[in-house]
Enzyme design. Structure first.
Site, PDB file in Angstrom:
ATOM      1  N   MET A   1      -4.109  -7.256  -6.698  1.00  0.00           N
ATOM      2  CA  MET A   1      -3.724  -8.436  -7.469  1.00  0.00           C
ATOM      3  C   MET A   1      -4.907  -9.369  -7.719  1.00  0.00           C
ATOM      4  O   MET A   1      -4.915 -10.516  -7.263  1.00  0.00           O
ATOM      5  CB  MET A   1      -2.588  -9.182  -6.754  1.00  0.00           C
ATOM      6  CG  MET A   1      -1.327  -8.369  -6.679  1.00  0.00           C
ATOM      7  SD  MET A   1      -0.790  -7.862  -8.333  1.00  0.00           S
ATOM      8  CE  MET A   1       0.702  -6.980  -7.971  1.00  0.00           C
ATOM      9  N   ARG A   2      -5.908  -8.855  -8.377  1.00  0.00           N
ATOM     10  CA  ARG A   2      -7.074  -9.683  -8.684  1.00  0.00           C
ATOM     11  C   ARG A   2      -7.642  -9.178 -10.001  1.00  0.00           C
ATOM     12  O   ARG A   2      -7.820  -7.965 -10.176  1.00  0.00           O
ATOM     13  CB  ARG A   2      -8.090  -9.541  -7.553  1.00  0.00           C
ATOM     14  CG  ARG A   2      -9.434 -10.144  -7.812  1.00  0.00           C
ATOM     15  CD  ARG A   2      -9.595 -11.467  -7.094  1.00  0.00           C
ATOM     16  NE  ARG A   2     -10.862 -12.083  -7.442  1.00  0.00           N
ATOM     17  CZ  ARG A   2     -11.133 -13.346  -7.201  1.00  0.00           C
ATOM     18  NH1 ARG A   2     -10.253 -14.130  -6.638  1.00  0.00           N
ATOM     19  NH2 ARG A   2     -12.303 -13.853  -7.548  1.00  0.00           N
TER      20      ARG A   2
ATOM     21  N   ARG B   1     -15.441 -14.745 -10.041  1.00  0.00           N
ATOM     22  CA  ARG B   1     -15.086 -13.319 -10.027  1.00  0.00           C
ATOM     23  C   ARG B   1     -16.318 -12.453  -9.856  1.00  0.00           C
ATOM     24  O   ARG B   1     -16.301 -11.455  -9.132  1.00  0.00           O
ATOM     25  CB  ARG B   1     -14.372 -12.938 -11.326  1.00  0.00           C
ATOM     26  CG  ARG B   1     -13.054 -13.650 -11.478  1.00  0.00           C
ATOM     27  CD  ARG B   1     -12.216 -13.079 -12.603  1.00  0.00           C
ATOM     28  NE  ARG B   1     -11.096 -13.966 -12.818  1.00  0.00           N
ATOM     29  CZ  ARG B   1     -10.055 -14.073 -11.995  1.00  0.00           C
ATOM     30  NH1 ARG B   1      -9.979 -13.325 -10.917  1.00  0.00           N
ATOM     31  NH2 ARG B   1      -9.093 -14.930 -12.244  1.00  0.00           N
TER      32      ARG B   1
ATOM     33  N   GLY C   1       0.781  -1.233   0.000  1.00  0.00           N
ATOM     34  CA  GLY C   1       0.000   0.000   0.000  1.00  0.00           C
ATOM     35  C   GLY C   1       0.812   1.282   0.000  1.00  0.00           C
ATOM     36  O   GLY C   1       0.350   2.306   0.510  1.00  0.00           O
ATOM     37  N   SER C   2       1.993   1.283  -0.629  1.00  0.00           N
ATOM     38  CA  SER C   2       2.757   2.538  -0.636  1.00  0.00           C
ATOM     39  C   SER C   2       2.137   3.550  -1.602  1.00  0.00           C
ATOM     40  O   SER C   2       2.138   4.760  -1.329  1.00  0.00           O
ATOM     41  CB  SER C   2       4.233   2.292  -0.956  1.00  0.00           C
ATOM     42  OG  SER C   2       4.419   1.949  -2.298  1.00  0.00           O
ATOM     43  N   ASN C   3       1.599   3.086  -2.711  1.00  0.00           N
ATOM     44  CA  ASN C   3       0.887   4.015  -3.602  1.00  0.00           C
ATOM     45  C   ASN C   3      -0.372   4.538  -2.930  1.00  0.00           C
ATOM     46  O   ASN C   3      -0.715   5.715  -3.064  1.00  0.00           O
ATOM     47  CB  ASN C   3       0.548   3.332  -4.930  1.00  0.00           C
ATOM     48  CG  ASN C   3       1.734   3.354  -5.873  1.00  0.00           C
ATOM     49  OD1 ASN C   3       2.115   4.398  -6.382  1.00  0.00           O
ATOM     50  ND2 ASN C   3       2.340   2.197  -6.076  1.00  0.00           N
TER      51      ASN C   3
ATOM     52  N   GLU D   1       6.343   6.423  -9.060  1.00  0.00           N
ATOM     53  CA  GLU D   1       4.932   6.044  -8.913  1.00  0.00           C
ATOM     54  C   GLU D   1       4.232   6.973  -7.933  1.00  0.00           C
ATOM     55  O   GLU D   1       3.115   7.441  -8.180  1.00  0.00           O
ATOM     56  CB  GLU D   1       4.820   4.598  -8.424  1.00  0.00           C
ATOM     57  CG  GLU D   1       5.302   3.553  -9.416  1.00  0.00           C
ATOM     58  CD  GLU D   1       5.068   2.135  -8.915  1.00  0.00           C
ATOM     59  OE1 GLU D   1       3.951   1.814  -8.475  1.00  0.00           O
ATOM     60  OE2 GLU D   1       6.025   1.330  -8.963  1.00  0.00           O
TER      61      GLU D   1
ATOM     62  N   ASN E   1      -5.202   2.431 -12.762  1.00  0.00           N
ATOM     63  CA  ASN E   1      -4.234   1.472 -12.235  1.00  0.00           C
ATOM     64  C   ASN E   1      -2.844   2.066 -12.418  1.00  0.00           C
ATOM     65  O   ASN E   1      -2.637   2.928 -13.264  1.00  0.00           O
ATOM     66  CB  ASN E   1      -4.332   0.147 -13.004  1.00  0.00           C
ATOM     67  CG  ASN E   1      -3.353  -0.895 -12.481  1.00  0.00           C
ATOM     68  OD1 ASN E   1      -3.182  -1.051 -11.271  1.00  0.00           O
ATOM     69  ND2 ASN E   1      -2.684  -1.610 -13.379  1.00  0.00           N
TER      70      ASN E   1
ATOM     71  N   HIS F   1       1.269   0.802 -12.908  1.00  0.00           N
ATOM     72  CA  HIS F   1       2.118  -0.356 -13.194  1.00  0.00           C
ATOM     73  C   HIS F   1       3.559   0.128 -13.323  1.00  0.00           C
ATOM     74  O   HIS F   1       3.818   1.156 -13.957  1.00  0.00           O
ATOM     75  CB  HIS F   1       1.656  -1.038 -14.487  1.00  0.00           C
ATOM     76  CG  HIS F   1       2.435  -2.273 -14.809  1.00  0.00           C
ATOM     77  ND1 HIS F   1       2.256  -3.469 -14.130  1.00  0.00           N
ATOM     78  CD2 HIS F   1       3.422  -2.496 -15.710  1.00  0.00           C
ATOM     79  CE1 HIS F   1       3.094  -4.371 -14.621  1.00  0.00           C
ATOM     80  NE2 HIS F   1       3.814  -3.807 -15.574  1.00  0.00           N
TER      81      HIS F   1
HETATM   82  C1  GAR Z   1       3.462  -1.101  -7.289  1.00  0.00           C
HETATM   83  O1  GAR Z   1       4.790  -1.074  -7.743  1.00  0.00           O
HETATM   84  C2  GAR Z   1       2.502  -1.104  -8.462  1.00  0.00           C
HETATM   85  O2  GAR Z   1       2.961  -0.350  -9.533  1.00  0.00           O
HETATM   86  C3  GAR Z   1       2.454  -2.578  -8.797  1.00  0.00           C
HETATM   87  O3  GAR Z   1       2.404  -3.212  -7.553  1.00  0.00           O
HETATM   88  C4  GAR Z   1       3.132  -2.432  -6.610  1.00  0.00           C
HETATM   89  C5  GAR Z   1       2.280  -2.241  -5.397  1.00  0.00           C
HETATM   90  O4  GAR Z   1       3.005  -1.590  -4.407  1.00  0.00           O
HETATM   91  N1  GAR Z   1       1.336  -2.906  -9.616  1.00  0.00           N
HETATM   92  C6  GAR Z   1       1.371  -3.807 -10.580  1.00  0.00           C
HETATM   93  O5  GAR Z   1       2.348  -4.487 -10.825  1.00  0.00           O
HETATM   94  C7  GAR Z   1       0.088  -3.929 -11.383  1.00  0.00           C
HETATM   95  N2  GAR Z   1       0.256  -4.873 -12.426  1.00  0.00           N
HETATM   96  P1  GAR Z   1       2.283  -0.777  -3.261  1.00  0.00           P
HETATM   97  O6  GAR Z   1       1.305  -1.764  -2.611  1.00  0.00           O
HETATM   98  O7  GAR Z   1       3.381  -0.400  -2.332  1.00  0.00           O
HETATM   99  O8  GAR Z   1       1.584   0.384  -3.875  1.00  0.00           O
END
Ligand code: GAR
Length: 217
Positions: free
Chosen positions: A92-93, A67, A13-15, A176, A109, A111
Protein backbone atom coordinates in the site's frame (compact mmCIF):
# COMPACT_ATOMS: atom_id res chain seq x y z
CA UNK A 1 18.73 -20.38 -13.19
CA UNK A 2 15.62 -19.34 -11.31
CA UNK A 3 14.62 -15.67 -11.42
CA UNK A 4 15.14 -13.93 -8.09
CA UNK A 5 11.91 -12.37 -6.84
CA UNK A 6 11.12 -9.87 -4.11
CA UNK A 7 7.59 -9.77 -2.74
CA UNK A 8 6.57 -6.39 -1.32
CA UNK A 9 3.83 -6.41 1.29
CA UNK A 10 2.12 -4.10 3.77
CA UNK A 11 -0.20 -6.48 5.62
CA UNK A 12 -1.62 -9.99 5.77
CA UNK A 13 0.46 -11.48 2.99
CA UNK A 14 -1.86 -14.23 1.77
CA UNK A 15 -0.83 -13.68 -1.85
CA UNK A 16 2.76 -13.67 -0.67
CA UNK A 17 2.16 -17.04 0.98
CA UNK A 18 0.64 -18.43 -2.23
CA UNK A 19 3.70 -17.29 -4.19
CA UNK A 20 6.11 -18.71 -1.62
CA UNK A 21 4.23 -22.00 -1.69
CA UNK A 22 4.24 -22.21 -5.49
CA UNK A 23 7.95 -21.41 -5.61
CA UNK A 24 8.79 -24.45 -3.50
CA UNK A 25 8.06 -26.65 -6.54
CA UNK A 26 11.30 -27.82 -8.12
CA UNK A 27 10.13 -26.86 -11.62
CA UNK A 28 8.93 -23.35 -10.67
CA UNK A 29 11.06 -20.87 -12.64
CA UNK A 30 11.37 -18.29 -9.83
CA UNK A 31 12.65 -18.28 -6.27
CA UNK A 32 11.50 -15.89 -3.57
CA UNK A 33 14.71 -14.15 -2.58
CA UNK A 34 13.20 -11.77 -0.05
CA UNK A 35 9.99 -10.35 1.38
CA UNK A 36 10.08 -6.63 2.11
CA UNK A 37 7.44 -4.80 4.10
CA UNK A 38 6.98 -1.07 4.49
CA UNK A 39 5.30 -1.73 7.85
CA UNK A 40 6.92 -3.48 10.80
CA UNK A 41 3.52 -4.80 11.95
CA UNK A 42 2.67 -6.58 8.67
CA UNK A 43 1.39 -10.05 9.61
CA UNK A 44 2.91 -11.47 6.44
CA UNK A 45 6.43 -10.98 7.80
CA UNK A 46 6.04 -13.81 10.31
CA UNK A 47 4.54 -16.12 7.71
CA UNK A 48 7.47 -15.45 5.38
CA UNK A 49 10.03 -16.02 8.12
CA UNK A 50 8.28 -19.25 9.10
CA UNK A 51 8.74 -20.41 5.51
CA UNK A 52 12.45 -19.68 5.75
CA UNK A 53 12.35 -16.58 3.55
CA UNK A 54 14.58 -13.62 4.30
CA UNK A 55 12.51 -10.62 5.40
CA UNK A 56 13.24 -6.94 5.67
CA UNK A 57 11.30 -3.97 7.01
CA UNK A 58 11.76 -0.57 5.44
CA UNK A 59 9.29 1.68 7.24
CA UNK A 60 7.86 4.13 4.75
CA UNK A 61 6.15 6.36 7.30
CA UNK A 62 9.27 8.29 8.34
CA UNK A 63 9.79 9.23 4.68
CA UNK A 64 6.40 10.97 4.52
CA UNK A 65 5.97 12.35 1.03
CA UNK A 66 9.62 11.69 0.15
CA UNK A 67 8.86 8.74 -2.12
CA UNK A 68 12.22 8.92 -3.85
CA UNK A 69 14.01 8.71 -0.49
CA UNK A 70 12.08 5.57 0.45
CA UNK A 71 12.70 4.05 -2.96
CA UNK A 72 16.44 4.69 -2.76
CA UNK A 73 16.59 2.52 0.37
CA UNK A 74 14.28 -0.05 -1.22
CA UNK A 75 16.38 -0.19 -4.39
CA UNK A 76 19.51 -0.78 -2.32
CA UNK A 77 17.82 -3.71 -0.58
CA UNK A 78 16.72 -5.13 -3.95
CA UNK A 79 20.25 -4.76 -5.32
CA UNK A 80 21.71 -6.49 -2.27
CA UNK A 81 19.49 -9.49 -2.92
CA UNK A 82 20.12 -9.39 -6.69
CA UNK A 83 16.37 -9.16 -7.27
CA UNK A 84 15.23 -9.44 -10.88
CA UNK A 85 11.45 -9.40 -10.51
CA UNK A 86 9.06 -7.78 -8.03
CA UNK A 87 5.60 -8.97 -6.99
CA UNK A 88 3.45 -6.51 -5.08
CA UNK A 89 1.14 -8.31 -2.68
CA UNK A 90 -1.12 -5.78 -1.02
CA UNK A 91 1.71 -3.23 -0.98
CA UNK A 92 0.00 0.00 0.00
CA UNK A 93 2.50 2.61 -1.11
CA UNK A 94 2.60 4.50 -4.39
CA UNK A 95 5.82 4.61 -6.41
CA UNK A 96 7.43 7.45 -8.31
CA UNK A 97 7.35 7.26 -12.11
CA UNK A 98 11.15 6.80 -12.01
CA UNK A 99 10.96 3.68 -9.85
CA UNK A 100 8.16 2.25 -11.98
CA UNK A 101 10.18 2.94 -15.13
CA UNK A 102 13.23 1.24 -13.61
CA UNK A 103 11.12 -1.90 -13.04
CA UNK A 104 8.87 -1.68 -16.07
CA UNK A 105 8.08 -5.15 -17.37
CA UNK A 106 9.53 -6.71 -14.23
CA UNK A 107 7.03 -5.70 -11.56
CA UNK A 108 3.62 -7.34 -11.13
CA UNK A 109 0.66 -6.33 -8.98
CA UNK A 110 -2.57 -8.08 -8.11
CA UNK A 111 -5.87 -6.32 -7.60
CA UNK A 112 -9.20 -7.86 -6.53
CA UNK A 113 -11.36 -6.73 -9.42
CA UNK A 114 -11.58 -7.25 -13.15
CA UNK A 115 -9.52 -4.21 -14.13
CA UNK A 116 -10.02 -1.65 -15.55
CA UNK A 117 -13.19 -1.80 -13.44
CA UNK A 118 -12.94 -0.77 -9.79
CA UNK A 119 -9.32 0.27 -9.26
CA UNK A 120 -8.25 1.82 -5.97
CA UNK A 121 -9.77 1.35 -2.56
CA UNK A 122 -12.70 -0.90 -1.64
CA UNK A 123 -12.93 -2.73 -5.00
CA UNK A 124 -15.37 -5.28 -3.56
CA UNK A 125 -17.70 -2.55 -2.31
CA UNK A 126 -17.37 -0.80 -5.66
CA UNK A 127 -18.36 -4.01 -7.47
CA UNK A 128 -21.37 -4.57 -5.20
CA UNK A 129 -22.52 -0.95 -5.54
CA UNK A 130 -22.22 -1.23 -9.33
CA UNK A 131 -24.39 -4.38 -9.26
CA UNK A 132 -22.05 -6.41 -11.46
CA UNK A 133 -22.85 -10.12 -11.73
CA UNK A 134 -19.26 -11.15 -12.30
CA UNK A 135 -16.13 -9.86 -10.63
CA UNK A 136 -12.67 -11.28 -10.07
CA UNK A 137 -9.00 -10.55 -9.82
CA UNK A 138 -6.32 -9.19 -12.13
CA UNK A 139 -2.55 -9.60 -12.30
CA UNK A 140 -0.97 -6.77 -14.26
CA UNK A 141 2.35 -5.08 -14.91
CA UNK A 142 2.83 -1.96 -12.83
CA UNK A 143 2.72 1.46 -14.47
CA UNK A 144 2.67 4.84 -12.71
CA UNK A 145 -1.15 4.88 -12.63
CA UNK A 146 -2.59 2.95 -9.66
CA UNK A 147 -4.10 -0.48 -10.40
CA UNK A 148 -3.52 -0.13 -14.13
CA UNK A 149 -1.04 -1.51 -16.64
CA UNK A 150 -0.82 -4.35 -19.15
CA UNK A 151 -2.99 -7.22 -17.96
CA UNK A 152 -1.29 -10.59 -17.57
CA UNK A 153 -4.07 -12.78 -16.20
CA UNK A 154 -7.57 -12.50 -14.80
CA UNK A 155 -9.87 -14.86 -12.95
CA UNK A 156 -13.60 -14.40 -12.54
CA UNK A 157 -16.20 -15.29 -9.93
CA UNK A 158 -19.98 -14.95 -9.93
CA UNK A 159 -21.38 -12.24 -7.66
CA UNK A 160 -24.49 -13.32 -5.74
CA UNK A 161 -27.32 -11.05 -4.59
CA UNK A 162 -26.55 -11.80 -0.97
CA UNK A 163 -22.80 -11.22 -1.26
CA UNK A 164 -21.18 -8.81 1.14
CA UNK A 165 -17.76 -7.25 0.64
CA UNK A 166 -16.45 -9.96 3.00
CA UNK A 167 -17.96 -12.98 1.24
CA UNK A 168 -17.02 -11.64 -2.18
CA UNK A 169 -13.48 -10.80 -1.13
CA UNK A 170 -12.98 -14.33 0.21
CA UNK A 171 -14.05 -15.93 -3.09
CA UNK A 172 -11.91 -13.50 -5.07
CA UNK A 173 -8.96 -14.15 -2.77
CA UNK A 174 -9.11 -17.87 -3.67
CA UNK A 175 -8.82 -16.85 -7.32
CA UNK A 176 -5.96 -14.45 -6.51
CA UNK A 177 -4.00 -17.26 -4.94
CA UNK A 178 -4.42 -19.32 -8.10
CA UNK A 179 -3.62 -16.74 -10.74
CA UNK A 180 -0.72 -14.88 -9.10
CA UNK A 181 1.65 -17.88 -9.07
CA UNK A 182 0.64 -18.72 -12.65
CA UNK A 183 1.31 -15.16 -13.80
CA UNK A 184 4.70 -15.17 -12.09
CA UNK A 185 5.49 -18.51 -13.69
CA UNK A 186 4.77 -17.04 -17.13
CA UNK A 187 6.88 -13.94 -16.47
CA UNK A 188 9.81 -15.82 -14.97
CA UNK A 189 9.85 -18.34 -17.80
CA UNK A 190 10.08 -15.56 -20.38
CA UNK A 191 6.69 -16.23 -21.95
CA UNK A 192 5.33 -12.69 -21.53
CA UNK A 193 5.94 -9.98 -24.09
CA UNK A 194 4.84 -6.37 -23.72
CA UNK A 195 3.41 -4.65 -26.78
CA UNK A 196 2.50 -1.14 -25.70
CA UNK A 197 -0.49 -1.40 -23.39
CA UNK A 198 -0.85 -5.12 -24.02
CA UNK A 199 0.75 -8.22 -22.60
CA UNK A 200 1.00 -11.15 -25.01
CA UNK A 201 1.72 -14.73 -24.05
CA UNK A 202 4.03 -16.96 -26.06
CA UNK A 203 3.22 -20.62 -26.48
CA UNK A 204 0.01 -22.51 -25.98
CA UNK A 205 -2.73 -21.39 -23.63
CA UNK A 206 -6.13 -22.88 -23.06
CA UNK A 207 -9.07 -20.79 -24.08
CA UNK A 208 -10.78 -21.46 -20.76
CA UNK A 209 -14.46 -21.72 -19.99
CA UNK A 210 -17.50 -19.50 -19.96
CA UNK A 211 -18.95 -18.01 -16.81
CA UNK A 212 -22.57 -16.91 -16.95
CA UNK A 213 -23.96 -15.27 -13.85
CA UNK A 214 -26.63 -15.68 -12.65
CA UNK A 215 -27.49 -19.09 -14.08
CA UNK A 216 -31.26 -19.43 -14.20
CA UNK A 217 -32.84 -22.66 -12.94
C1 GAR B 1 -5.32 -8.56 -1.95
O1 GAR B 1 -6.70 -8.80 -2.08
C2 GAR B 1 -4.82 -7.77 -3.14
O2 GAR B 1 -5.46 -8.11 -4.32
C3 GAR B 1 -5.14 -6.36 -2.72
O3 GAR B 1 -4.80 -6.32 -1.36
C4 GAR B 1 -5.03 -7.61 -0.79
C5 GAR B 1 -3.81 -8.01 -0.03
O4 GAR B 1 -4.05 -9.20 0.64
N1 GAR B 1 -4.43 -5.39 -3.48
C6 GAR B 1 -4.93 -4.23 -3.85
O5 GAR B 1 -6.04 -3.85 -3.53
C7 GAR B 1 -4.02 -3.40 -4.74
N2 GAR B 1 -4.68 -2.21 -5.13
P1 GAR B 1 -2.86 -10.16 1.07
O6 GAR B 1 -1.91 -9.28 1.90
O7 GAR B 1 -3.51 -11.20 1.90
O8 GAR B 1 -2.21 -10.68 -0.16
Amino acid sequence: MKARVAILISGRGSNMAALIDAATAADFPAEIATVISNRADAAGLEKAAASGIKTKVIESKPFGKDRAGFEAVLQRALDEEKVELICLGGFMRLFTAEFVQRWYGKMLNIHPSLLPSFPGLDPHGQALRAGVKISGATVHFVIPETDAGPIVMQGAVAVADDDTAETLSQRILDIEHRIYPEALRLLASGRLRLEGDFCRIAGDTERGGTLISPRTI
